[in-house]
Design a protein around this motif. Structure first.
Motif, PDB file in Angstrom:
ATOM      1  N   GLN A 136       0.832  -1.209   0.000  1.00  0.00           N
ATOM      2  CA  GLN A 136       0.000   0.000   0.000  1.00  0.00           C
ATOM      3  C   GLN A 136       0.862   1.253   0.000  1.00  0.00           C
ATOM      4  O   GLN A 136       0.554   2.227  -0.684  1.00  0.00           O
ATOM      5  N   LYS A 137       1.971   1.214   0.764  1.00  0.00           N
ATOM      6  CA  LYS A 137       2.847   2.385   0.820  1.00  0.00           C
ATOM      7  C   LYS A 137       3.442   2.669  -0.554  1.00  0.00           C
ATOM      8  O   LYS A 137       3.547   3.827  -0.978  1.00  0.00           O
ATOM      9  N   LEU A 138       3.808   1.636  -1.290  1.00  0.00           N
ATOM     10  CA  LEU A 138       4.372   1.809  -2.633  1.00  0.00           C
ATOM     11  C   LEU A 138       3.343   2.436  -3.571  1.00  0.00           C
ATOM     12  O   LEU A 138       3.658   3.376  -4.313  1.00  0.00           O
ATOM     13  N   ILE A 139       2.121   1.960  -3.510  1.00  0.00           N
ATOM     14  CA  ILE A 139       1.053   2.497  -4.361  1.00  0.00           C
ATOM     15  C   ILE A 139       0.746   3.953  -4.011  1.00  0.00           C
ATOM     16  O   ILE A 139       0.395   4.762  -4.872  1.00  0.00           O
ATOM     17  N   SER A 140       0.920   4.270  -2.723  1.00  0.00           N
ATOM     18  CA  SER A 140       0.526   5.610  -2.279  1.00  0.00           C
ATOM     19  C   SER A 140       1.442   6.714  -2.805  1.00  0.00           C
ATOM     20  O   SER A 140       1.046   7.879  -2.828  1.00  0.00           O
ATOM     21  N   TYR A 141       2.656   6.376  -3.257  1.00  0.00           N
ATOM     22  CA  TYR A 141       3.566   7.414  -3.759  1.00  0.00           C
ATOM     23  C   TYR A 141       2.974   8.177  -4.954  1.00  0.00           C
ATOM     24  O   TYR A 141       2.847   9.414  -4.896  1.00  0.00           O
ATOM     25  N   PRO A 142       2.604   7.522  -6.053  1.00  0.00           N
ATOM     26  CA  PRO A 142       2.045   8.291  -7.177  1.00  0.00           C
ATOM     27  C   PRO A 142       0.698   8.929  -6.842  1.00  0.00           C
ATOM     28  O   PRO A 142       0.405  10.055  -7.291  1.00  0.00           O
ATOM     29  N   ILE A 143      -0.107   8.248  -6.036  1.00  0.00           N
ATOM     30  CA  ILE A 143      -1.414   8.822  -5.668  1.00  0.00           C
ATOM     31  C   ILE A 143      -1.223  10.071  -4.815  1.00  0.00           C
ATOM     32  O   ILE A 143      -1.937  11.069  -4.981  1.00  0.00           O
ATOM     33  N   SER A 144      -0.227  10.044  -3.939  1.00  0.00           N
ATOM     34  CA  SER A 144       0.042  11.206  -3.083  1.00  0.00           C
ATOM     35  C   SER A 144       0.498  12.407  -3.907  1.00  0.00           C
ATOM     36  O   SER A 144       0.147  13.553  -3.603  1.00  0.00           O
ATOM     37  N   VAL A 145       1.285  12.163  -4.955  1.00  0.00           N
ATOM     38  CA  VAL A 145       1.715  13.258  -5.834  1.00  0.00           C
ATOM     39  C   VAL A 145       0.500  13.916  -6.486  1.00  0.00           C
ATOM     40  O   VAL A 145       0.374  15.151  -6.500  1.00  0.00           O
ATOM     41  N   ILE A 146      -0.388  13.099  -7.034  1.00  0.00           N
ATOM     42  CA  ILE A 146      -1.604  13.632  -7.664  1.00  0.00           C
ATOM     43  C   ILE A 146      -2.440  14.396  -6.639  1.00  0.00           C
ATOM     44  O   ILE A 146      -2.945  15.496  -6.904  1.00  0.00           O
ATOM     45  N   TYR A 147      -2.567  13.820  -5.437  1.00  0.00           N
ATOM     46  CA  TYR A 147      -3.341  14.466  -4.378  1.00  0.00           C
ATOM     47  C   TYR A 147      -2.774  15.842  -4.038  1.00  0.00           C
ATOM     48  O   TYR A 147      -3.506  16.839  -3.976  1.00  0.00           O
ATOM     49  N   TYR A 148      -1.476  15.918  -3.803  1.00  0.00           N
ATOM     50  CA  TYR A 148      -0.880  17.194  -3.408  1.00  0.00           C
ATOM     51  C   TYR A 148      -0.991  18.243  -4.515  1.00  0.00           C
ATOM     52  O   TYR A 148      -1.156  19.444  -4.233  1.00  0.00           O
ATOM     53  N   LEU A 149      -0.906  17.818  -5.769  1.00  0.00           N
ATOM     54  CA  LEU A 149      -1.104  18.764  -6.869  1.00  0.00           C
ATOM     55  C   LEU A 149      -2.518  19.339  -6.839  1.00  0.00           C
ATOM     56  O   LEU A 149      -2.714  20.560  -6.983  1.00  0.00           O
ATOM     57  N   CYS A 150      -3.510  18.487  -6.633  1.00  0.00           N
ATOM     58  CA  CYS A 150      -4.909  18.938  -6.573  1.00  0.00           C
ATOM     59  C   CYS A 150      -5.148  19.804  -5.339  1.00  0.00           C
ATOM     60  O   CYS A 150      -5.812  20.843  -5.413  1.00  0.00           O
ATOM     61  N   PHE A 151      -4.587  19.387  -4.214  1.00  0.00           N
ATOM     62  CA  PHE A 151      -4.742  20.121  -2.958  1.00  0.00           C
ATOM     63  C   PHE A 151      -4.135  21.523  -3.076  1.00  0.00           C
ATOM     64  O   PHE A 151      -4.765  22.533  -2.743  1.00  0.00           O
ATOM     65  N   GLY A 152      -2.893  21.580  -3.586  1.00  0.00           N
ATOM     66  CA  GLY A 152      -2.219  22.866  -3.734  1.00  0.00           C
ATOM     67  C   GLY A 152      -2.913  23.778  -4.722  1.00  0.00           C
ATOM     68  O   GLY A 152      -3.041  24.984  -4.485  1.00  0.00           O
ATOM     69  N   LEU A 153      -3.373  23.212  -5.827  1.00  0.00           N
ATOM     70  CA  LEU A 153      -4.073  24.010  -6.830  1.00  0.00           C
ATOM     71  C   LEU A 153      -5.365  24.589  -6.259  1.00  0.00           C
ATOM     72  O   LEU A 153      -5.708  25.752  -6.526  1.00  0.00           O
TER      73      LEU A 153
END
Length: 244
Positions: free
Chosen positions: A2-19
């Protein structure tokens, strides 16, 4: 895994959150300076609606229990344990009818798009935790504000976030000032669960698939109790509802 999968998902999340934060900063500015409090409040509500939706990318879901028991048209003091910043996002959106105002550390008052603007202009107070002389009148002012306008203050008496979900000892000072200066208020204890799991690895990557629960306990009229009893009942209710 799960931690491995969360890396790309976290990048997408932070981009959306910051935007989302960047987009809503000028919206807040216009609403506040041109249209006033109600328009600014609405912009903050929808800012947090979209931030909640961003967390859905992580598989995060939310459940609020007993929200119908919260008194209406009276000042409220929400007293809760604190596990992550996601506590705040959810409370602003799901408790939007109650006009939540926060007691926050002064460091959050600058440098964060949308968040800092709202804390400075939306009715919350910023305190220097190293300077009690500054904090006392600030919290007193918040209490007088919610008393006058029938709005709500949110306070996390632990002082800092729990990184494991285990509750810390409650500090009495902030709640005591709020109760003293908002005598017609109701204290509403809330137990938050699983918010800490979003940041169990730190801020990157983020935890996936968590169900955050917010349990609203029996509201307590400030005028019906001496403060020591009120504090004891409030802390006991919050702690009892925390699942580790």
């Amino acid at each position: 895994m799960q931690k491995l999968i969360s890396y790309p998902i976290s990048v997408i999340y932070y981009l959306c959150f910051g935007l989302t934060l960047v987009i809503f900063h000028p919206i807040q500015w216009v609403c506040f300076h041109v249209f006033g409090y109600q328009a600014h409040k609405k912009s903050v509500d929808y800012l947090n609606f979209f931030l909640v939706k961003c967390t859905n990318l992580l598989g995060t879901t939310y459940k609020f229990e007993n929200i119908e028991n919260i008194p209406k048209n009276v000042p409220l003091i929400f007293v809760s344990n604190h596990q992550s910043m996601y506590d705040i996002i959810a409370m602003i959106w799901f408790f939007r009818r109650f006009h939540c105002k926060f007691v926050s550390k002064k460091e959050l008052g600058s440098g964060i798009p949308s968040v800092s603007f709202n804390l400075r202009h939306g009715g919350s107070v910023l305190i220097d935790r190293k300077d009690p002389k500054q904090a006392i009148p600030a919290i007193k002012g918040l209490a007088e504000y919610i008393e006058k306008h029938n709005r709500s203050a949110v306070i996390f008496p632990e002082g800092t976030r729990s990184k494991t979900g285990k509750p810390k000892e409650f500090s009495q000072t902030g709640l005591k000032i709020l109760c003293k200066n908002a005598p017609s208020a109701f204290v509403v204890p809330i137990s938050i669960n699983n918010s800490w799991k979003i940041v169990k690895y730190g801020f990157f990557p983020l935890g996936l698939g968590n169900r955050l629960t917010f349990v609203v306990h029996k509201p307590l009229a400030v005028a019906a109790y001496d403060f020591a009893e009120l504090m004891e009942k409030t802390e006991a209710a919050v702690v009892q509802g925390i699942k580790i």
